[in-house]
Design a protein around this motif. Structure first.
Motif: not given
Length: 608
Positions: A551-558
């Motif tokens: 995922s992204r570093a902030n937890g959001r999807p790719l």
């Protein structure tokens, strides 16, 4: 005609010699100067005040994370370890200067009582000749007073090579000191956790033991009187007394184990032993047994890259290998380069300032034989360091297995102690009700109350043992108890609680090869559908079948232009034209529930 100054010259020289002798004798005479008791008393008062003021007072019931945080920040032995690491860091800084050439600035002033007059005589047949009784001719080339100064530059190639090797050893010694500091922190966190729960048990139960011990004595006296009056069967009276004495002995041994628990906790937190530590009251339902997923292969792999003992053994081996290189360098000749500038105000000189430059090669031939023996001794030291590393490895593996077995055993012991406590409390309550209805004796009530108290003590000590063995598992893997960026007790306590919760959920796998060091860049490959990047299978310490997610570093999807294949651990740019640097997080989880994660920045690459 004699000179007037020549009359007093012998006397002046004698006086100068006596003065020098007196100064030397005074310098060689040393009288021991013991520290006075008043000084010790004053320093002791200052030290006690410094200990009392070293940290903020504890104004609310202390949580276990806060106790560990205070210990990690204020424990005196921990500070000693930190200062030792800081000392090695300073020595490393100083070692860097040892590789520099020697640049010496000099200045001086000299004065003579007479001119340095010299005479030349004929030299024949290998001997100086007597000039005869003619007029003696003297010459002077130096003034009675001279001032000199200059700068000298010297560089030894051999010294530079040896200093470079020693600097590398100093660097490893600094890293070794850091690992020893890590070990001290891990041990301190474990000891503080165990001491905290023992202090909780002592605070809960020690006040109850005293009154009940008095009741034991009263019950024993009453039972003895009943036995002497022969009101009941003597065998029953003696059996009852033996039961009371067994309980008394158990209470005494348990009390010895709990006495001083609060003082030991205060010492670990860097507080004076007289400090009153407010402790919370835990109910029986709050004494929850921690759970932990177990995967021995992952735990072993983690220990091999995290345990301070193994890492320290590697550094010691590198230090020994550097000693072999140092012994090899000593076999070579030394090339010494020098240059300098000098100034002398002697008016008899043609040139009062000048420069010099030169080179010199020297070779101590005996070093060829000595260095070979030094090299063989250093190679033996490398073999010794390697054997010590292997010994440390087998010890660490054993500790990982024993820590897991001890934790499982302590959980079984805790379950047994809890069940025993429930039964003891039930019996005590039943006997109390029977005594209220005049169907039971008072002595039996006292006995069962004591049994219940002993059962509660053993349950609490069993819980303290669970906390100790639970912490020992993480220590056996070399996992640090807290993140190093936390600096205040409150932040550190929160970080400890967060890390503890994550580890109980299985987040104790570690990164072996950081993804940031794998050149995370989307590159085109032959036959591939778009640029891609594959992370290494050895990124984490997880063993067995591992599942990956990203995922992204902030937890959001790719982002829409990027896809991740968990089976092949591969990122692929589905729309290369939209590719841009993006910070990502990769999570891994094996079949036992052990987890790990890493963060990195994925670059688009030239092909995109």
């Amino acid at each position: 005609m004699s000179k007037p100054c020549e009359v007093g010259r012998p006397y002046g020289r004698s006086r100068l010699a006596l003065t020098l002798l007196a100064l030397i004798a005074t310098g060689c005479s040393v009288t021991p100067d013991p520290i006075e008791r008043e000084t010790l008393q004053r320093q002791g008062a200052e030290d006690r005040a410094a200990l009392a003021d070293s940290q903020a007072p504890i104004e609310h019931p202390l949580r276990p994370s806060e106790a560990i945080a205070r210990a990690l920040l204020h424990n005196r032995q921990r500070r000693v370890r930190a200062m030792e690491a800081a000392l090695k860091d300073r020595e490393l800084d100083a070692a860097a200067f040892e590789m520099l050439p020697s640049l010496t600035a000099r200045a001086g002033y000299t004065e003579r009582s007479e001119f340095a007059a010299t005479q030349s005589v004929p030299f024949a047949n290998g001997e100086p000749q007597d000039p005869g009784g003619g007029v003696q001719s003297f010459s002077v080339s130096q003034e009675k007073e001279r001032t000199t100064y200059g700068v000298d530059f010297t560089w030894s190639v051999l010294d530079f090579g040896l200093s470079w090797v020693r600097a590398g050893q100093k660097g490893d010694q600094y890293l070794l000191a850091r690992e020893q500091e890590r070990k001290a922190l891990q041990t301190l966190a474990q000891d503080t956790r165990a001491a905290y729960w023992k202090a909780i048990s002592a605070d809960r139960l020690l006040d109850k033991i005293g009154p009940l011990m008095d009741q034991v004595e009263q019950a024993l006296d009453q039972s003895r009187q009943i036995g002497m009056q022969r009101v009941s069967d003597p065998m029953n009276a003696l059996a009852y007394q033996r039961s009371l004495l067994d309980i008394k002995r158990s209470l005494g041994s348990l009390r010895e184990e709990l006495i001083g628990a609060e003082q030991r906790l205060a010492r670990l937190m860097g507080l004076p032993p007289s400090t009153d530590i407010p402790l919370p009251q835990y109910g029986d339902d709050e004494l929850q047994v921690p759970e932990l997923p177990v995967d021995m292969a992952t735990m072993e792999r983690t220990a091999f890259v995290q345990r301070p003992e193994i890492v320290s053994a590697h550094y010691r081996e590198r230090i020994s290998q550097a000693e072999v290189r140092a012994a090899f360098l000593k076999m070579f000749p030394d090339l010494r380069l020098n240059a300098g500038y000098s100034n002398d105000d002697n008016r008899f000189l043609r040139f009062n300032d000048w420069t010099t430059a030169g080179a010199e090669v020297s070779w101590d031939l005996f070093n060829v034989f000595k260095a070979d023996r030094d090299r063989r001794a250093a190679e033996t030291g490398v073999e010794l360091a390697r054997e010590r590393r292997l010994a440390a490895s087998i010890a660490v593996l054993t500790q990982v297995h024993l820590a897991t077995l001890d934790f499982e055993h302590s959980k079984r012991k805790m379950r047994t102690a809890s069940e025993y406590l429930d039964v003891s409390r039930g019996i005590s309550e039943l006997v109390r009700r029977q005594q209220e209805s005049d169907s039971g004796g008072r002595l039996q009530v006292i006995k069962e109350r004591l049994n219940a108290l002993v059962a509660e003590l053993r349950r609490d000590l069993a819980y303290a043992q669970i906390q100790n063995t639970h912490a020992r598992i993480f220590k056996s893997m070399g996992l640090d108890p807290y993140p190093h960026h936390a600096d205040t007790p409150a932040r550190l306590a929160r970080a400890i609680e967060t890390r503890q919760t994550l580890r109980e959920q299985g987040w104790f796998g570690v990164v072996i090869t950081p993804i940031a060091d794998q050149d995370p860049r989307l590159e085109a490959a032959d036959g591939a559908d778009g640029p891609r990047f594959q992370i290494s299978a050895d990124t984490f310490s997880l063993a067995g079948d591992v599942e990956y997610s990203a995922s992204r570093a902030n937890g959001r999807p790719l982002p829409d232009w990027l896809a991740f294949n968990s089976a092949t651990r591969t990122f692929r740019a589905t729309a290369p034209a939209q590719a841009e640097p993006v910070e990502l997080r990769v999570r891994a989880r094996n079949e036992h529930g052990i987890r790990a994660w890493d963060r990195f920045v994925l670059q688009p690459g030239d092909a995109s």
